[in-house]
Motif scaffolding. Structure first.
Motif, PDB file in Angstrom:
ATOM      1  N   ALA A  88      11.042  -6.339   0.481  1.00 58.35           N
ATOM      2  CA  ALA A  88      11.792  -7.397   1.165  1.00 58.35           C
ATOM      3  C   ALA A  88      11.270  -8.778   0.789  1.00 58.35           C
ATOM      4  CB  ALA A  88      11.722  -7.190   2.673  1.00 58.35           C
ATOM      5  N   ILE A  89       9.952  -8.932   0.724  1.00 57.45           N
ATOM      6  CA  ILE A  89       9.375 -10.209   0.301  1.00 57.45           C
ATOM      7  C   ILE A  89       9.645 -10.450  -1.178  1.00 57.45           C
ATOM      8  CG2 ILE A  89       7.176 -11.401  -0.124  1.00 57.45           C
ATOM      9  CD1 ILE A  89       6.190 -10.464   2.555  1.00 57.45           C
ATOM     10  N   ARG A  90       9.530  -9.399  -1.980  1.00 55.24           N
ATOM     11  CA  ARG A  90       9.816  -9.525  -3.415  1.00 55.24           C
ATOM     12  C   ARG A  90      11.215 -10.100  -3.651  1.00 55.24           C
ATOM     13  NH1 ARG A  90       7.043  -9.981  -7.621  1.00 55.24           N
ATOM     14  NH2 ARG A  90       8.162 -11.904  -7.277  1.00 55.24           N
ATOM     15  N   ASP A  91      12.177  -9.637  -2.857  1.00 51.49           N
ATOM     16  CA  ASP A  91      13.558 -10.092  -3.019  1.00 51.49           C
ATOM     17  C   ASP A  91      13.801 -11.471  -2.425  1.00 51.49           C
ATOM     18  OD1 ASP A  91      14.095  -7.665  -4.211  1.00 51.49           O
ATOM     19  OD2 ASP A  91      15.060  -6.776  -2.452  1.00 51.49           O
ATOM     20  N   ALA A  92      12.920 -11.910  -1.528  1.00 51.30           N
ATOM     21  CA  ALA A  92      13.175 -13.150  -0.795  1.00 51.30           C
ATOM     22  C   ALA A  92      12.541 -14.384  -1.421  1.00 51.30           C
ATOM     23  CB  ALA A  92      12.677 -13.001   0.646  1.00 51.30           C
ATOM     24  N   VAL A  93      11.456 -14.213  -2.196  1.00 53.49           N
ATOM     25  CA  VAL A  93      10.738 -15.370  -2.726  1.00 53.49           C
ATOM     26  C   VAL A  93      10.764 -15.369  -4.249  1.00 53.49           C
ATOM     27  CG1 VAL A  93       9.216 -15.423  -0.709  1.00 53.49           C
ATOM     28  CG2 VAL A  93       8.474 -14.219  -2.782  1.00 53.49           C
ATOM     29  N   ARG A  94      10.458 -16.519  -4.806  1.00 55.48           N
ATOM     30  CA  ARG A  94      10.437 -16.658  -6.264  1.00 55.48           C
ATOM     31  C   ARG A  94       9.008 -16.611  -6.812  1.00 55.48           C
ATOM     32  NH1 ARG A  94      13.610 -20.409  -4.068  1.00 55.48           N
ATOM     33  NH2 ARG A  94      12.016 -22.032  -4.339  1.00 55.48           N
ATOM     34  N   LEU A  95       8.053 -16.391  -5.946  1.00 58.55           N
ATOM     35  CA  LEU A  95       6.635 -16.421  -6.318  1.00 58.55           C
ATOM     36  C   LEU A  95       6.108 -15.030  -6.657  1.00 58.55           C
ATOM     37  CD1 LEU A  95       5.374 -18.703  -3.387  1.00 58.55           C
ATOM     38  CD2 LEU A  95       5.963 -19.424  -5.714  1.00 58.55           C
ATOM     39  N   PRO A  96       4.979 -14.950  -7.362  1.00 56.49           N
ATOM     40  CA  PRO A  96       4.306 -13.663  -7.509  1.00 56.49           C
ATOM     41  C   PRO A  96       3.904 -13.118  -6.129  1.00 56.49           C
ATOM     42  CG  PRO A  96       3.402 -15.270  -9.030  1.00 56.49           C
ATOM     43  CD  PRO A  96       4.281 -16.028  -8.086  1.00 56.49           C
ATOM     44  N   VAL A  97       3.883 -11.801  -6.016  1.00 52.58           N
ATOM     45  CA  VAL A  97       3.563 -11.148  -4.738  1.00 52.58           C
ATOM     46  C   VAL A  97       2.419 -10.163  -4.946  1.00 52.58           C
ATOM     47  CG1 VAL A  97       4.428  -9.737  -2.844  1.00 52.58           C
ATOM     48  CG2 VAL A  97       5.953 -11.382  -3.959  1.00 52.58           C
ATOM     49  N   VAL A  98       1.402 -10.294  -4.129  1.00 54.55           N
ATOM     50  CA  VAL A  98       0.274  -9.366  -4.106  1.00 54.55           C
ATOM     51  C   VAL A  98       0.441  -8.454  -2.892  1.00 54.55           C
ATOM     52  CG1 VAL A  98      -2.232  -9.141  -3.829  1.00 54.55           C
ATOM     53  CG2 VAL A  98      -1.286 -10.974  -5.250  1.00 54.55           C
ATOM     54  N   ALA A  99       0.325  -7.152  -3.108  1.00 52.68           N
ATOM     55  CA  ALA A  99       0.488  -6.186  -2.021  1.00 52.68           C
ATOM     56  C   ALA A  99      -0.861  -5.814  -1.437  1.00 52.68           C
ATOM     57  CB  ALA A  99       1.183  -4.930  -2.539  1.00 52.68           C
ATOM     58  N   THR A 100      -0.947  -5.757  -0.108  1.00 59.06           N
ATOM     59  CA  THR A 100      -2.189  -5.338   0.538  1.00 59.06           C
ATOM     60  C   THR A 100      -1.875  -4.611   1.835  1.00 59.06           C
ATOM     61  OG1 THR A 100      -4.413  -6.107   1.154  1.00 59.06           O
ATOM     62  CG2 THR A 100      -2.563  -7.453   1.896  1.00 59.06           C
ATOM     63  N   GLY A 101      -2.742  -3.652   2.158  1.00 57.26           N
ATOM     64  CA  GLY A 101      -2.561  -2.871   3.381  1.00 57.26           C
ATOM     65  C   GLY A 101      -2.360  -1.403   3.071  1.00 57.26           C
ATOM     66  N   GLY A 102      -3.383  -0.592   3.276  1.00 56.30           N
ATOM     67  CA  GLY A 102      -3.257   0.844   3.050  1.00 56.30           C
ATOM     68  C   GLY A 102      -3.356   1.265   1.602  1.00 56.30           C
ATOM     69  N   ILE A 103      -3.751   0.356   0.706  1.00 57.36           N
ATOM     70  CA  ILE A 103      -3.914   0.696  -0.710  1.00 57.36           C
ATOM     71  C   ILE A 103      -5.400   0.954  -0.960  1.00 57.36           C
ATOM     72  CG2 ILE A 103      -3.651  -0.070  -3.089  1.00 57.36           C
ATOM     73  CD1 ILE A 103      -1.435  -1.960  -2.098  1.00 57.36           C
ATOM     74  N   ALA A 104      -5.715   2.172  -1.403  1.00 50.93           N
ATOM     75  CA  ALA A 104      -7.121   2.507  -1.604  1.00 50.93           C
ATOM     76  C   ALA A 104      -7.372   3.353  -2.845  1.00 50.93           C
ATOM     77  CB  ALA A 104      -7.680   3.234  -0.376  1.00 50.93           C
ATOM     78  N   ASP A 105      -6.329   3.751  -3.544  1.00 54.76           N
ATOM     79  CA  ASP A 105      -6.520   4.522  -4.758  1.00 54.76           C
ATOM     80  C   ASP A 105      -5.358   4.277  -5.721  1.00 54.76           C
ATOM     81  OD1 ASP A 105      -4.396   6.030  -3.785  1.00 54.76           O
ATOM     82  OD2 ASP A 105      -5.531   7.877  -3.533  1.00 54.76           O
ATOM     83  N   ALA A 106      -5.371   4.992  -6.843  1.00 56.44           N
ATOM     84  CA  ALA A 106      -4.373   4.776  -7.888  1.00 56.44           C
ATOM     85  C   ALA A 106      -2.958   5.030  -7.398  1.00 56.44           C
ATOM     86  CB  ALA A 106      -4.686   5.674  -9.086  1.00 56.44           C
ATOM     87  N   ARG A 107      -2.780   5.986  -6.505  1.00 57.66           N
ATOM     88  CA  ARG A 107      -1.438   6.282  -6.002  1.00 57.66           C
ATOM     89  C   ARG A 107      -0.857   5.091  -5.256  1.00 57.66           C
ATOM     90  NH1 ARG A 107      -3.053  11.663  -2.861  1.00 57.66           N
ATOM     91  NH2 ARG A 107      -4.824  10.270  -2.444  1.00 57.66           N
ATOM     92  N   GLY A 108      -1.674   4.455  -4.411  1.00 60.91           N
ATOM     93  CA  GLY A 108      -1.204   3.286  -3.688  1.00 60.91           C
ATOM     94  C   GLY A 108      -0.911   2.120  -4.601  1.00 60.91           C
ATOM     95  N   VAL A 109      -1.767   1.944  -5.630  1.00 54.72           N
ATOM     96  CA  VAL A 109      -1.537   0.864  -6.589  1.00 54.72           C
ATOM     97  C   VAL A 109      -0.212   1.082  -7.317  1.00 54.72           C
ATOM     98  CG1 VAL A 109      -2.382  -0.258  -8.685  1.00 54.72           C
ATOM     99  CG2 VAL A 109      -4.000   0.423  -6.893  1.00 54.72           C
ATOM    100  N   ALA A 110       0.011   2.299  -7.801  1.00 54.77           N
ATOM    101  CA  ALA A 110       1.246   2.591  -8.538  1.00 54.77           C
ATOM    102  C   ALA A 110       2.474   2.389  -7.661  1.00 54.77           C
ATOM    103  CB  ALA A 110       1.203   4.018  -9.073  1.00 54.77           C
ATOM    104  N   ALA A 111       2.407   2.856  -6.421  1.00 52.93           N
ATOM    105  CA  ALA A 111       3.543   2.696  -5.514  1.00 52.93           C
ATOM    106  C   ALA A 111       3.836   1.228  -5.264  1.00 52.93           C
ATOM    107  CB  ALA A 111       3.262   3.417  -4.196  1.00 52.93           C
ATOM    108  N   ALA A 112       2.793   0.429  -5.052  1.00 53.87           N
ATOM    109  CA  ALA A 112       2.993  -1.001  -4.813  1.00 53.87           C
ATOM    110  C   ALA A 112       3.615  -1.681  -6.031  1.00 53.87           C
ATOM    111  CB  ALA A 112       1.663  -1.664  -4.463  1.00 53.87           C
ATOM    112  N   MET A 113       3.169  -1.306  -7.211  1.00 54.29           N
ATOM    113  CA  MET A 113       3.732  -1.908  -8.413  1.00 54.29           C
ATOM    114  C   MET A 113       5.205  -1.558  -8.563  1.00 54.29           C
ATOM    115  SD  MET A 113       1.082  -3.566  -9.380  1.00 54.29           S
ATOM    116  CE  MET A 113       1.656  -4.253 -10.928  1.00 54.29           C
ATOM    117  N   LEU A 114       5.565  -0.315  -8.270  1.00 54.35           N
ATOM    118  CA  LEU A 114       6.973   0.086  -8.361  1.00 54.35           C
ATOM    119  C   LEU A 114       7.844  -0.657  -7.357  1.00 54.35           C
ATOM    120  CD1 LEU A 114       6.669   3.940  -8.897  1.00 54.35           C
ATOM    121  CD2 LEU A 114       7.615   2.279 -10.509  1.00 54.35           C
TER     122      LEU A 114
END
Length: 354
Positions: free
Chosen positions: A206-232
């Protein structure tokens, strides 16, 4: 995958990183050794400077710069309005706290954080690559001075509306903080922290679609699976806090570290019982008991009232009443060197995304 990788690569180029992995700026849990390890792996270090005097912030930065010339962020809370005090209610809170630690004198509630303006001046003098914010947006004159010095502003947002406010105020990057995150919620309005709990998987796109800035994801990411999901889901980079806390460089109390390893997602809870501001912690004996006790005093009064208990719990390595902040993915945190955690999270994500 190509678009995902290109976003991450552009973010790394812009901010001088080798990995799109940021250490979360956790107040009281970001020793120089932890940042240096993450930076040496190619990620971004961090300092949660909320409780630090200007000289302490300077000492932290000097220690990190001696270990690495990679970029780091320094984070401050945007101050709340002065709290409304209620002496009778505070007395009830103090009576409850006396069951969990030393007797609490009435003046304990007078404790105040360091001077925000002095902290801001210290940050500008140190010129970190990034100054980040939580709990609101910086005032325009400070933002202008940051930009004049070439310092990027990473603004934490817990809702789409907060992200839009931060973009309009001149932020360079939005840090989308999901409700899964450990420690304090970054809500701009303290009273809304419990009401507006949005999970990262809903918030991030939702934030990705709303802003024109780069977005960093945080919250509940602790391993490669979370990183990959956030990137997708649209992240340009990810920020990890709890996932680094069991590393030796974090120098965490063993009781806190052991509690993280054993904590299922439902064994964390959002509570104001430690500071007066809503934060996610291990659901220990004190935090659970506080849910049925007199309501916590507002921040920072409650922080002052609980200081003696928190200090004693730390000294005695007592997890039952320790301020043990923890994200919902705490059990994924590994007792490995922080550089290995950072590198492994990105390398594993790349494999998953391929």
């Amino acid at each position: 995958m190509a678009d995902t990788r290109s976003r991450a690569e552009e973010f790394c180029r812009r901010f001088g990183l080798k990995l799109p992995i940021l250490l979360a700026p956790m107040a009281g849990a970001c020793p120089p050794s932890l940042s240096a390890a993450v930076m040496q792996a190619g990620g971004m270090g961090a300092c949660g400077a909320l409780l630090m005097q200007p000289a302490e912030i300077e000492a932290w930065a000097q220690a990190v710069r001696q270990a690495s010339d990679a970029p780091f962020q320094i984070n401050l809370w945007i101050p709340d309005p002065p709290p409304r005090r209620d002496a009778e209610h505070e007395a009830r809170v103090r009576d409850f706290l006396s069951q969990w630690g030393p007797a609490v004198p009435a003046e304990a509630g007078d404790a105040a954080p360091p001077d925000f303006n002095a902290q801001c001046e210290a940050l500008l003098a140190l010129k970190p690559a990034v100054i980040s914010s939580i709990m609101g947006v910086y005032p325009p004159p400070f933002v202008q001075r940051m930009k004049q010095l070439g310092i990027a502003w990473f603004a934490t947002a817990t809702t789409v509306d907060e992200a839009l406010q931060a973009e309009a105020a001149g932020a360079d990057v939005i840090v989308a903080q999901g409700m899964e995150a450990g420690g304090h919620r970054g809500s701009f309005e303290a009273a809304a922290a419990e009401r507006r709990q949005v999970g990262l998987f809903a918030l991030l796109p939702a934030i990705r679609d709303a802003v024109r800035l780069p977005v960093v994801a945080t919250g509940g990411i602790a391993d490669a699976r979370g990183v990959a999901a956030a990137m997708l889901l649209g992240a340009d980079a990810v920020q990890i806090g709890t996932g680094f806390l069991r590393s030796p460089e974090a120098k965490l109390a063993t009781a806190w570290s052991d509690a993280l390893a054993a904590a299922r997602p439902e064994q964390t809870m959002l509570t104001r019982a430690f500071s007066g501001r809503a934060g996610r912690s291990i659901a220990n004996d004190y935090a659970r008991a506080a849910a049925d006790a007199p309501a916590p005093a507002p921040y920072p009064v409650q922080r002052g009232l609980t200081a003696a208990m928190r200090k004693q719990a730390q000294e005695r390595n007592d997890a039952s009443r320790m301020q043990a902040w923890a994200g919902q993915s705490a059990a994924l945190a590994q007792a490995l060197p922080a550089a290995q955690i950072a590198a492994g999270a990105w390398e594993g994500a790349v494999r998953l995304l391929a």
